[in-house]
Each structure stands twice: as C-alpha cells, then as structure tokens.
Design an enzyme around this catalytic site. Structure first.
Site, PDB file in Angstrom:
ATOM      1  N   CYS A  27      22.545   8.699 -28.348  1.00  0.00           N
ATOM      2  CA  CYS A  27      21.967   8.037 -27.172  1.00  0.00           C
ATOM      3  C   CYS A  27      21.653   9.054 -26.080  1.00  0.00           C
ATOM      4  CB  CYS A  27      22.935   6.997 -26.604  1.00  0.00           C
ATOM      5  SG  CYS A  27      22.945   5.469 -27.511  1.00  0.00           S
ATOM      6  N   ASP A  85      42.343  -7.368 -24.765  1.00  0.00           N
ATOM      7  CA  ASP A  85      43.519  -6.633 -24.300  1.00  0.00           C
ATOM      8  C   ASP A  85      44.321  -7.444 -23.288  1.00  0.00           C
ATOM      9  OD1 ASP A  85      45.212  -4.251 -24.005  1.00  0.00           O
ATOM     10  OD2 ASP A  85      44.345  -4.175 -21.997  1.00  0.00           O
TER      11      ASP A  85
END
Length: 159
Positions: A77, A129
């Site tokens: 990228c 999480d």
C-alpha cells in the site's frame, strides 16, 4: 506474465505499483465490519455498561488510528495523506449485532479502499477485545467494502 497483475513485475516478483503518472483526484471509500454477540452483550455495549468502558468510542479511535497506519500494515500500500477518516458504530441489541462503518477520503493518485477496510477491521477487533471478558464467543462476521469513488474506475457500490 499476465498484464492484469499490476502488483507483479516482469519477473513475477511482488512490487508496489507506480502511480506517478495517474491523475490526482478526490478519492473516497466506505467499508463495514459486523461483530456478532449475544443480545445481552450488545445491550451492555449500547448502554455503555461493558466492563472495559465505552466500547464504541474506543473502537472509533482505534479505527481512525489504524487507517492512518495502513501502509505500515499492508506491504504494497502507498502511504496516503488522508483528509478524513471517520468510524461510526451502531448496535442492534435484539439481533446481537455491532456494525462499524468506516469512511476514508483523500485527494491523490490512488484509492483509499484499504484505509477504510483497515479502519473497519481494527474497529471490529477492538470491539472483540473489549467484550471478550464477558463473551468469548464474539465473532467478527464480515468485513466488506461498501462503496468507492474517484480515479479511473469511478464510482462503485456494493449491490
């Protein structure tokens, strides 16, 4: 060598695409990730009563930070000067669904799809999480590009 494989050189080695000759245009992409949890966990997220605090607020910031670091995470990228990144979260407590929608914008020579997808993905990982202490079975069910605009290929929307 197949000419359609833009990330391979003439020897078949992975390479970063040269976008130097591409015109600079306004680019925008929107991506979505869905996290499935139990209705009771979703209700806690919606009410802000999760043990780790404001799940959606933390996920929003994590997604924005992740978009800004996409080029460090995805090997080929291009680093982009992002003009905007936003992440919104919606909770359907009855269905047990937490949906994170990320938008990325820039003016440049390459698109921002990966930045939007990275933002949505990391926002979903952050939700996981933050709820894993109350529900280990939370599932990141999908991550997908919803729309993109700008560049040679123009507008695209998921059908």
């Amino acid at each position: 060598m197949t000419p359609d494989l833009t990330h391979l050189d003439e020897s078949g080695r992975a390479r970063m695409v040269d976008v130097g000759d591409k015109p600079t245009t306004e680019r925008r992409a929107v991506a979505r990730a869905m996290v499935r949890v139990s209705p009771s966990t979703a209700a806690k997220v919606l009410a802000g009563d999760a043990p780790k605090g404001d799940v959606l607020g933390v996920a929003r910031i994590a997604g924005i930070q992740a978009a800004k670091r996409t080029a460090e995470l995805i090997p080929l990228c291009h680093p982009l000067p992002l003009s905007f990144v936003g992440v919104d979260g919606e909770v359907d407590a009855d269905a047990g669904e937490i949906v994170l929608t990320a938008e990325a914008r820039t003016t440049g020579q390459t698109g921002v799809e990966m930045e939007a997808l990275t933002a949505a993905s990391v926002a979903a990982l952050t939700v996981y999480d933050m709820v894993k202490g109350i529900e280990r079975g939370a599932e990141i069910a999908s991550v997908q590009l919803l729309e993109k605009s700008g560049g040679k290929s123009g507008e695209w929307r998921r059908g």
